[in-house]
Design a protein around this motif. Structure first.
Motif, PDB file in Angstrom:
ATOM      1  N   LEU A  25      32.868  44.108  86.501  1.00 34.40           N
ATOM      2  CA  LEU A  25      32.243  45.007  87.465  1.00 34.40           C
ATOM      3  C   LEU A  25      33.050  46.302  87.567  1.00 34.40           C
ATOM      4  O   LEU A  25      34.272  46.275  87.671  1.00 34.40           O
ATOM      5  CB  LEU A  25      32.161  44.304  88.819  1.00 34.40           C
ATOM      6  N   VAL A  91      28.108  45.119  85.450  1.00 34.52           N
ATOM      7  CA  VAL A  91      27.467  45.646  86.648  1.00 34.52           C
ATOM      8  C   VAL A  91      28.326  46.830  87.082  1.00 34.52           C
ATOM      9  O   VAL A  91      29.548  46.751  87.005  1.00 34.52           O
ATOM     10  CB  VAL A  91      27.491  44.611  87.800  1.00 34.52           C
ATOM     11  N   TRP A 315      23.673  50.255  92.529  1.00 34.26           N
ATOM     12  CA  TRP A 315      24.274  49.352  91.537  1.00 34.26           C
ATOM     13  C   TRP A 315      23.331  49.203  90.363  1.00 34.26           C
ATOM     14  O   TRP A 315      22.137  48.964  90.547  1.00 34.26           O
ATOM     15  CB  TRP A 315      24.570  47.990  92.168  1.00 34.26           C
ATOM     16  N   ILE A 317      22.718  47.925  86.006  1.00 37.03           N
ATOM     17  CA  ILE A 317      23.107  47.025  84.914  1.00 37.03           C
ATOM     18  C   ILE A 317      22.890  47.781  83.603  1.00 37.03           C
ATOM     19  O   ILE A 317      21.819  48.356  83.405  1.00 37.03           O
ATOM     20  CB  ILE A 317      22.231  45.748  84.928  1.00 37.03           C
ATOM     21  N   ALA A 331      24.016  38.995  86.560  1.00 40.97           N
ATOM     22  CA  ALA A 331      24.189  40.355  87.074  1.00 40.97           C
ATOM     23  C   ALA A 331      23.158  40.658  88.157  1.00 40.97           C
ATOM     24  O   ALA A 331      23.479  41.260  89.195  1.00 40.97           O
ATOM     25  CB  ALA A 331      24.078  41.361  85.930  1.00 40.97           C
ATOM     26  N   LEU A 335      23.580  41.827  92.193  1.00 38.81           N
ATOM     27  CA  LEU A 335      22.862  42.926  92.831  1.00 38.81           C
ATOM     28  C   LEU A 335      22.141  42.435  94.092  1.00 38.81           C
ATOM     29  O   LEU A 335      22.147  43.103  95.132  1.00 38.81           O
ATOM     30  CB  LEU A 335      21.836  43.518  91.846  1.00 38.81           C
TER      31      LEU A 335
END
Lengths: 426, 365
Positions: A25, A91, A315, A317, A331, A335
């Motif tokens: 992340l 992420v 956020w 991906i 992922a 979120l």
């Protein structure tokens, strides 16, 4: 003994390898040591977000999260380099203003079809939040907040200058009135009226942008024509420079110094974002702090309409993650977890993005929340552009040239316009 | 027990053995230096968006030398002798000095030629300027090159002189001097992040040591990092403090190379203290000084962290330096081709200084 240790280690490796999907992340917001997993008590952006991430890593079954070390100032450079090298974090957080660039080049996964499956309800997002993560016909992220410039106010200083009525600060309605207030405050307290980071981080740029929008002007149009060199641009800048010229504000303070001046009670108003409301609230509660009577106000309307600079954190991906179904699902769950904890993130002072959170009592009870309710409706930003970062840099440089090196306003505006136009033409 | 046959059959010629032993180095060198270098040149010939090409390799476009033109040239660029009088006058002086010294044979031919080339460059390069309606394509490039030169012009003498003085003062075999040598060297091992953090605190007008001292003596603190008159000085000071160590060690090594007999003979002729330093130490340190200066020039042309972390290149670009501009062009603006063109330019400058050092070094042999 040796064999027990070895087999224990092997067992851990094997089981974790089978059950846990490890995710990397990437985020900014700064570092927080020992954030823990309690999302309800952490203070400040860094610790609140890290506590949410830690909780996600612990609570989501089969997912462990490794937060990568990143530096705030160089975040996008680092992120882009990791994309170019084929190793982006699984992420990562980003701003609304970067969506045209990242989604435009196909770097981000389009996730609109997969939101419901992990319990994210996009219809619960506010319109501005949905717009923040949308690009063309797709959705490329999960929004986390709307953040904007506010006026953070030391009420004791304002009181001394007679600028408090009914427990509320009296804020100016025009540039001329602002100068009058600033003079009054200087006479009554000996302190500066207003501070912001005019020297490094682009808070000054965002102030000037807001003052241009308040005159229904902008730095460039939707069709890509630079329009900074205008009467509105000049007026917006003069609104700020009149304070410097009269020595009622100091343009040389950077972010840390301007914040320190405010917390030391050396300035009545600090222009800064929503992200510091909880921090200043806890500072004001501190007996030793010079700031004891803290108030938050919407960016005041000095021209014909209300406007303040705003952006959104979201956020996303990376698109390559989509090819690994297991990782992609993990992922998405992260979120969803962050989306679920929107109320915790709102504790920073940011505006929540989910209507159900905005309507909740818990949200209304957050400190100072009732003092800046108009911000959501006056929030604005420049038109979308893949050159956003470079354009902001041009503005920051030219504005700094005006207030730090006495460059004439006309010259700076005309240089800025030429440079922004050449960026838009690329 | 000599076995001529087996050694003959299994042995390698000297060249083969050398090649074999060099192979690991050559592989690493080719992979991490030679290949990226030529790849950089290749990229500089393309319109290459960092992010776009990562997802669509076909998105790059061959543009020939246009990146170089976009970086270094402009519209309606003209040349005149008096467009930048100060620099050009300096060039004329350098040219005359080269001729004068060469005629009086006080300088070797190579040094005189180097000085002359430097003078011609100073006359020609600053003479270019945009004519009426003209404009540089990248208005920030040449000012950035100027800032980098200014930084080098301050940092290199700063480091060299202070390291020389320190080395001369610490060149004694006592324990205290040993400790001091270590102390002065310690700053060198710190990373640029730590160094800039320390100096950001030192320079802070609110909590910094320097501000506290100024206030103690009744002055008002200087806002070093955001004042256009002091920002460059601030990063030079931090740099001198940081890169003193290596230069000092080189000088100490040079000092220890000076023969004791020479010093004793000088002492008999009553050359002690400053006189001894001037007439004995300095002439014998000439090679070391040349080495230190050239190494420092090459090193400081690549300045990045100090400007990036302490001043963000500001205020008003006064501390914007070449590597930071390359970095921003590549990673913030995603213009990899243009950034590579600038990097090639930087390589040419540093290459020139390396050649200079090589030539001077050979000449002294």
């Amino acid at each position: 003994m040796k064999t027990t240790v070895v087999s224990a280690v092997l067992a851990t490796i094997v089981t974790s390898g089978i059950s846990a999907q490890e995710l990397t992340l990437g985020r900014f917001f700064g570092a927080c040591e020992d954030a823990g997993t309690d999302t309800k008590t952490s203070v400040g952006e860094a610790c609140i977000i890290q506590s949410i991430i830690n909780a996600a890593s612990e609570e989501i079954e089969g997912v462990t999260i490794d937060t990568l070390p990143t530096d705030w100032g160089n975040y996008y450079d680092q992120l882009k380099a990791s994309y170019a090298g084929g190793t982006p974090p699984d992420v990562h957080v980003m701003h609304r203003h970067r969506i045209p660039e990242f989604a435009g080049f196909g770097a981000l996964a389009e996730i609109s079809g997969d939101l419901e499956s992990v319990g994210i309800d996009p219809t619960n997002w506010t319109d501005s939040a949905r717009a923040a993560v949308s690009y063309k016909d797709g959705i490329y992220g999960v929004p986390m907040d709307l953040h904007a410039n506010l006026w953070h106010i030391n009420m004791d200083l304002m009181e001394k200058a007679g600028l408090v009525v009914d427990g509320k600060p009296v804020l100016p309605g025009s540039p001329q009135e602002m100068l009058v207030h600033a003079r009054k405050l200087k006479e009554a307290t000996g302190q500066d009226y207003l501070a912001a980071d005019f020297a490094q981080f682009p808070i000054g740029v965002r102030m000037v942008l807001a003052l241009m929008w308040q005159q229904d002007a902008n730095i460039f149009s939707d069709d890509g024509t630079a329009t900074i060199n205008s009467d509105a641009g000049k007026k917006a800048i003069e609104t700020v420079t009149q304070l410097f010229d009269a020595e009622l504000a100091n343009p040389q303070l950077n972010y840390a110094d301007s914040q320190q001046a405010f917390l030391n009670g050396e300035v009545a108003i600090l222009v800064n974002g929503t992200w510091v409301v909880d921090l200043y609230t806890s500072e004001a509660a501190n007996e030793e702090s010079e700031l004891s009577n803290y108030y938050v106000a919407d960016f005041p309307q000095l021209f014909t309409e209300g406007a303040t600079w705003a952006d959104s954190h979201l956020w996303a991906i990376p698109s390559p993650v989509k090819s690994d179904e297991k990782k992609y699902q993990a992922a998405l769950k992260v979120l969803a977890f962050i989306n679920e904890h929107n109320i915790d993130w709102a504790r920073t002072g940011h505006l929540a993005v989910r209507q159900s959170v905005l309507d909740s009592d818990e949200y209304a009870a957050l400190p100072h929340r009732s003092e800046y309710t108009a911000t959501a409706s006056i929030a604005r930003d420049t038109p979308p552009s893949t050159q956003y970062g470079a354009i902001q840099d041009v503005l920051n440089r030219e504005l700094q040239a005006i207030w730090l090196t006495d460059k004439p306003i006309e010259a700076a505006l005309s240089d800025a316009e030429l440079e922004v136009q050449s960026l838009l033409d690329r | 027990m000599v076995q001529p046959n087996s050694t003959k059959r299994g042995s390698l010629s000297e060249n083969q053995a050398a090649f074999l032993l060099l192979l690991p180095f050559l592989t690493v060198y080719a992979l991490f230096l030679v290949y990226p270098f030529f790849r950089g040149i290749w990229i500089s010939l393309h319109d290459w968006n960092l992010l776009e090409v990562a997802f669509n390799p076909a998105a790059k476009q061959f543009v020939g030398l246009s990146n170089y033109e976009r970086v270094m040239w402009g519209r309606n660029i003209e040349w005149s002798l008096f467009s930048s009088p100060l620099a050009q006058l300096l060039g004329v002086i350098a040219l005359l000095a080269a001729a004068w010294f060469a005629m009086r044979l006080q300088l070797s031919r190579v040094t005189a030629i180097a000085l002359a080339i430097f003078g011609i460059l100073l006359i020609v390069a600053p003479g270019f300027h945009p004519g009426p309606e003209g404009r540089w394509f990248s208005p920030r490039f040449w000012p950035t090159v100027g800032n980098t030169l200014l930084f080098v012009a301050w940092a290199v003498p700063g480091v060299t002189l202070s390291a020389l003085v320190l080395a001369a003062a610490l060149d004694r075999e006592t324990r205290a001097m040993g400790i001091l040598r270590t102390l002065f060297f310690i700053s060198q091992v710190l990373s640029v992040t730590v160094v800039t953090l320390i100096w950001q605190i030192m320079f802070s007008p609110r909590q910094g040591l320097i501000a506290n001292i100024t206030e103690f003596f009744g002055g008002s603190p200087v806002v070093w990092l955001t004042d256009e008159r002091f920002a460059m000085a601030a990063i030079v000071i931090a740099t001198v403090w940081w890169s003193l160590g290596i230069a000092m060690i080189l000088f100490l090594a040079g000092l220890q190379d000076i023969s004791k007999d020479l010093k004793e003979a000088a002492e008999l002729d009553s050359a002690i203290g400053v006189r001894a330093f001037w007439y004995i130490t300095l002439p014998n340190l000439k090679r070391t000084i040349t080495l230190v200066i050239v190494l420092q020039i090459i090193l400081h042309f690549q300045v990045f962290g100090q400007s990036h972390l302490m001043t963000n290149g500001g205020p008003n670009d006064t501390t914007q330096v070449l590597v930071r501009y390359i970095y921003q062009t590549a990673f913030r603006d995603s213009e990899l081709g243009r950034a590579s063109a600038m990097a090639v330019f930087l390589f040419v400058i540093m290459g020139a200084f390396s050649i200079l050092q090589f030539v001077i070094g050979r000449e002294e042999d």
